[in-house]
Design an enzyme around this catalytic site. Structure first.
Site, PDB file in Angstrom:
ATOM      1  N   GLU A   3       0.753  -1.424  -0.018  1.00 17.60           N
ATOM      2  CA  GLU A   3      -0.073   0.017   0.126  1.00 17.60           C
ATOM      3  C   GLU A   3       0.733   1.271   0.101  1.00 17.60           C
ATOM      4  O   GLU A   3       2.075   1.394   0.497  1.00 17.60           O
ATOM      5  CB  GLU A   3      -1.038   0.018   1.251  1.00 17.60           C
ATOM      6  CG  GLU A   3      -1.905  -1.160   1.275  1.00 17.60           C
ATOM      7  CD  GLU A   3      -2.767  -1.108   2.583  1.00 17.60           C
ATOM      8  OE1 GLU A   3      -3.914  -1.631   2.496  1.00 17.60           O
ATOM      9  OE2 GLU A   3      -2.355  -0.667   3.604  1.00 17.60           O
ATOM     10  N   CYS A  19      -0.401   7.060   8.851  1.00 19.45           N
ATOM     11  CA  CYS A  19       0.704   6.747   9.598  1.00 19.45           C
ATOM     12  C   CYS A  19       0.384   5.596  10.543  1.00 19.45           C
ATOM     13  O   CYS A  19      -0.306   5.868  11.550  1.00 19.45           O
ATOM     14  CB  CYS A  19       1.389   8.197  10.183  1.00 19.45           C
ATOM     15  SG  CYS A  19       3.049   7.596  10.888  1.00 19.45           S
TER      16      CYS A  19
END
Length: 372
Positions: free
Chosen positions: A108, A355
């Site tokens: 990803e 994140c």
């Protein structure tokens, strides 16, 4: 070091795809086929600046017909490292990309638009061997290193799908904060930097590429010796060895003092700073003593501190995002001590793209993906 998983995994450099080739390697390949190396300039530029998956990519380059036929032969290196690409648009304008690799592995990456630039958050491995407890990728374990072509391909895909507005060339930067520990895959990482900065390709500046590491000291020292060096980002996440060893196992091999001494010796260019990433976890590393210690660390070398609120996910039970009031207090403490500090708000949380949330385990997030 035999107790640590990353020490058991070697690096490999492959050439399965045309994107795996640097400019100089492509010259060597074309010469080995019996053609002049000057043709490599146009082939490399087309791969980097156009849609590398276009079947007609090389048709208008005025290449010798035998070379064109060789590039299109069944046994020639393939043009794309991906068998399929899915997109997950976020409500905040960012887009998560899911890349399917040959062999079934998936990675990803994230496209993040900002007012004055676009940021591409790129992966360097399938999974990760570092085992940081606040990171979903770490829970996957290590699967494989990405080749240079698999890394470059992420950048080129986002560049193609998010083109510059007509008549307006926009700035973009590349950050290695996706899946994996980039310095664990150092050879392919630095080859990628060479490809992205090549004057026949994207001509990206070294300062527009940033690499985030958990603190692999020997690899930081090795990267310092490369002629082309990206910006260095280091994930600190805790200011005490006991805390950091618990949430970042790399600290058991290279403790904070070892790491900070290495960073003191790291060669910096004019006006360059080392970026210290500090994931703020409620009740774990947001105490006053942590703020004090982080201030002291930041003064040991030119630095900038990025405070990143913990992004909760199902693979980090018991670890929580700090309250906004506490985060602001921590930030203000550093500001009052004249530390160069920012709060970095993650993008793509609604599609599990923030994140620390990247992981190809389990079900895909909603909404369902769009294939491109």
């Amino acid at each position: 070091m035999a107790d640590f998983a990353w020490e058991q995994i070697g690096e490999t450099v492959v050439h399965d795809c045309l994107l795996d080739y640097s400019h100089s390697e492509l010259k060597t390949l074309i010469q080995s086929w019996g053609f002049k190396t000057l043709h490599a300039d146009r082939v490399f530029a087309a791969l980097q600046r156009r849609d590398h998956g276009d079947p007609a990519l090389f048709d208008d380059l005025q290449l010798p017909h035998p070379l064109l036929a060789r590039l299109q032969a069944p046994d020639a290196p393939k043009r794309s490292p991906f068998t399929r690409i899915d997109t997950f648009p976020s409500n905040d304008g960012s887009v998560k990309y899911l890349y399917h690799l040959a062999g079934g592995a998936k990675i990803e990456s994230i496209f993040m638009p900002f007012a004055n630039r676009n940021t591409f958050c790129i992966s360097s491995q399938v999974g990760c061997a570092m085992g940081c407890t606040f990171c979903a990728t770490g829970a996957m374990g290590f699967r494989k290193h990405l080749s240079a072509g698999e890394i470059v391909g992420q950048v080129l895909t986002m560049r193609r799908l998010h083109p510059d507005p007509p008549g307006n060339k926009s700035r973009f930067n590349v950050v290695f904060m996706g899946m994996g520990e980039p310095l664990h895959n150092l050879n392919n990482l630095m080859k990628t930097v060479d490809i992205l900065t090549d004057r026949h390709g994207l001509v990206l500046s070294e300062r527009d590429i940033a690499v985030s590491t958990s603190g692999l000291v020997p690899k930081i020292e090795a990267m310092a010796r490369f002629p082309k060096r990206p910006q260095l980002m280091v994930s600190i996440a805790a200011t005490q060895d006991a805390d950091r060893s618990r949430i970042m196992p790399v600290n058991r091999a290279y403790n904070l003092e070892h790491l900070l001494t290495c960073l003191e010796q790291y060669p910096l260019r004019r006006r360059e700073r080392i970026m210290l990433s500090y994931v703020v976890i409620a009740g774990v590393n947001d105490r006053e003593q942590d703020a004090q210690a982080l201030c002291a660390m930041s003064r040991r070398f030119p630095s900038m501190v990025n405070l990143i609120p913990m992004n909760e996910h199902e693979l980090s039970p018991g670890m929580h995002e700090p309250q906004e009031e506490r985060l602001n207090w921590f930030y203000q403490y550093l500001m009052d001590e004249r530390v160069f500090v920012t709060i970095r708000r993650s993008r793509g949380r609604d599609v599990a793209g923030a994140c620390g949330q990247l992981s190809t385990r389990g079900e895909s997030p909603t909404p369902p993906p769009r294939s491109v």
